[in-house]
Scaffold this active site. Structure first.
Site, PDB file in Angstrom:
ATOM      1  CE  LYS A  76      24.751  63.104 -87.745  1.00 12.31           C
ATOM      2  NZ  LYS A  76      25.256  63.308 -89.123  1.00 12.31           N
ATOM      3  CB  SER A 151      21.862  63.596 -91.061  1.00 13.73           C
ATOM      4  OG  SER A 151      23.254  63.371 -91.071  1.00 13.73           O
ATOM      5  CB  SER A 175      25.255  65.100 -92.780  1.00 13.89           C
ATOM      6  OG  SER A 175      24.124  64.530 -93.358  1.00 13.89           O
TER       7      SER A 175
HETATM    8  N1  GLN Z   1      21.479  64.270 -96.996  1.00 16.40           N
HETATM    9  C1  GLN Z   1      22.330  63.242 -97.497  1.00 16.40           C
HETATM   10  C2  GLN Z   1      21.657  61.889 -97.370  1.00 16.40           C
HETATM   11  O1  GLN Z   1      20.535  61.873 -97.018  1.00 16.40           O
HETATM   12  C3  GLN Z   1      23.638  63.277 -96.787  1.00 16.40           C
HETATM   13  C4  GLN Z   1      23.585  62.656 -95.453  1.00 16.40           C
HETATM   14  C5  GLN Z   1      24.884  62.709 -94.732  1.00 16.40           C
HETATM   15  O2  GLN Z   1      25.824  63.399 -95.125  1.00 16.40           O
HETATM   16  N2  GLN Z   1      24.963  61.930 -93.692  1.00 16.40           N
HETATM   17  O3  GLN Z   1      22.221  60.882 -97.615  1.00 16.40           O
END
Ligand code: GLN
Length: 482
Positions: A76, A151, A175
């Site tokens: 990532k 994400s 994420s």
């Molecule tokens: N979707 C969640 C957010 O927008 C989690 C994001 C993540 O785990 N980095 O914060």
């Protein structure tokens, strides 16, 4: 062509596969297929080829550095890698080339893994669809009109499409698990402290955790094995010894108790998702597990608490991007105008929303009502899990996500709808617990469904064991065209 990382490792060990061949096969697939997905932001072909050649020699001499020596892995784009541009999905970091490796990356390299490139993500890991990337969205290999989740959407899409046998992601609120679920691969968020975050661009430091994605549970176990453990450069990393996950994985699940929280099978859950998850639970029961109804009474408050804690920490972590030290710098007449213009140009809409929400939650007069209250709710959520574990529950089961993959654009104008995609994953982050998502079936449209298991602190071994059992009974399919 999705063969598991476990199979790939076995092929390398037998000499049936060579690291360089394997890398070329991945690069060929990426060149042929990634235009459709946009999972990769950039490739590191030159260094990957050199690393694969070195691995060829070690494999030929039967002196591998580890079980994953020569396995191609992608990262990532929030993992720093020396000499490789690292943008975190943001314009503000465009052109930023870190002078050092994240510990997780250094450990993968020390284990002989071949780093292939950097994967797309929501800007600063804020999002659930990868649509918040400043470089355009990633698409879901099962249906190109749908999101891969986020994400770590680039990581999940690349693994699900068989472009690489494994990837690293990060999970602050879901994420790793949510995109793994929406793309039909396995994703593990380890216990807070199990894996070093040194060199990983921070979003919300009390929640962020690094973890692996792979097509198979064994692959996730192999990757965790190489990245887990204490790191003197991350004070939150734990000194607890790292067990042998490969051994734990093969143990029977007979006699384990799985808690079924009523709050996580309630309103808002898609019927087809619920059916597939319950079928996976029934298979675990057939394997000798006991299903036990439990309650996590504070879980329904998790999203609200998460979006206060995470935004508050993000507002502080992102203060460093001012055009002086990293990436993009705007032209302006004074220092203050330079800061303002850099941030206005460099950050996307969702990141700005979070910085403002977080700054508000931390400001004098509102701190007690929002931030402090959210921290108290967080404690209550952790206690709910502790009570379940104290009553003999070994892991808590739920869907990973309330629905299958949604369409690109479907939720991008509605932050709240997007935030609700994380309703089942956020509690484990708030409580610091390990959680895994494993594929358990498909909906009528052929989209993958994932089941989540959340375990005791540092008990990734039991989660992997259960996940391995859940994986055995599942239907295997590959996305058409991949
Ligand atoms: N979707 C969640 C957010 O927008 C989690 C994001 C993540 O785990 N980095 O914060």
């Amino acid at each position: 062509m999705v063969s598991g990382l476990g199979e790939v490792a076995a092929g390398l060990s037998k000499g049936a596969l060579q690291p360089s061949e394997l890398l070329e096969a991945c690069l060929t697939r990426i060149a042929a297929l990634d235009d459709k997905l946009h999972a990769f932001l950039r490739l590191t072909e030159r260094t990957a080829r050199a690393a694969a050649k070195a691995a060829d020699l070690r494999r030929a001499a039967r002196q591998p550095l580890s079980a994953i020596d020569g396995v191609p892995i992608a990262l990532k784009d929030n993992f720093c890698m020396e000499g490789v541009e690292t943008t975190c999905g943001s314009r503000i970091l465009q052109g930023y080339v870190p002078p050092y490796d994240a510990t997780a990356v250094a450990r993968l390299e020390a284990a002989g893994a071949v780093i292939v490139g950097k994967l797309n993500m929501d800007e600063f890991a804020m999002g659930s669809s990868t649509e918040n990337s400043a470089f355009g969205p990633t698409r879901n290999p099962w249906d190109l009109s749908r999101t891969p989740g986020g994400s770590s959407g680039g990581s999940a899409a690349a693994v699900a499409a068989g472009l690489v046998p494994g990837a690293l992601g990060t999970d602050t609120g879901g994420s790793i698990r949510q995109p793994a679920s929406l793309c039909g691969c396995v994703g593990l968020k380890p216990t807070y402290g199990r894996v070093s975050r040194y060199g990983v661009i921070a979003f919300a430091s009390s929640l962020d955790q690094v973890g692996p994605l792979a097509p198979d549970v064994q692959g996730v176990a192999l990757l965790l094995q190489s990245i887990a453990g204490q790191d003197e450069r991350d004070q939150t990393s734990s000194a607890r010894p790292v067990p042998s996950y490969g051994e734990l994985l093969e143990k029977s699940v007979r006699g384990l108790t799985i808690g079924v929280p009523k709050e996580l099978f309630a309103e808002g859950l898609d019927g087809q998702v619920e059916r597939a998850v319950r079928a996976a639970m029934a298979r675990l029961e057939e394997d000798g597990c006991t299903l036990k109804p439990i309650s996590l009474p504070n879980a329904p408050h998790a999203i609200a608490a998460y979006y206060l804690v995470a935004t508050a920490e993000a507002s502080s972590n992102l203060a460093r991007y001012d055009g002086v030290r990293f990436g993009h710098r705007a032209q302006a007449d004074s220092l203050l105008e330079m800061y303002q213009a850099t941030r206005a140009e460099g950050f996307g809409a969702e990141v700005k929303r979070r910085i403002m929400l977080g700054t508000y939650a931390l400001s004098a007069g509102y701190y007690d009502a929002y931030y402090l209250r959210a921290q108290k709710v967080r404690t209550l959520i952790r206690r709910d899990f502790e009570q379940a574990f104290a009553a003999g529950v070994d892991a808590v089961v739920s869907p990973t996500c309330p629905t299958t993959a949604f369409r690109l654009g479907e939720k991008s104008g509605e932050p709240l709808a997007m935030y609700l995609s994380d309703v089942y994953t956020v509690p484990a982050n708030l409580a610091g617990l390990p959680g895994i998502s494993v594929p358990c079936g498909f909906d009528q449209g052929g989209l993958p469904i994932g089941v989540q298991l959340v375990g005791r602190p540092f008990d990734e071994g039991t989660l992997l064991r259960l996940a391995r059992a859940a994986e055995r009974g599942r239907e295997q399919r590959t996305p058409e065209g991949f």
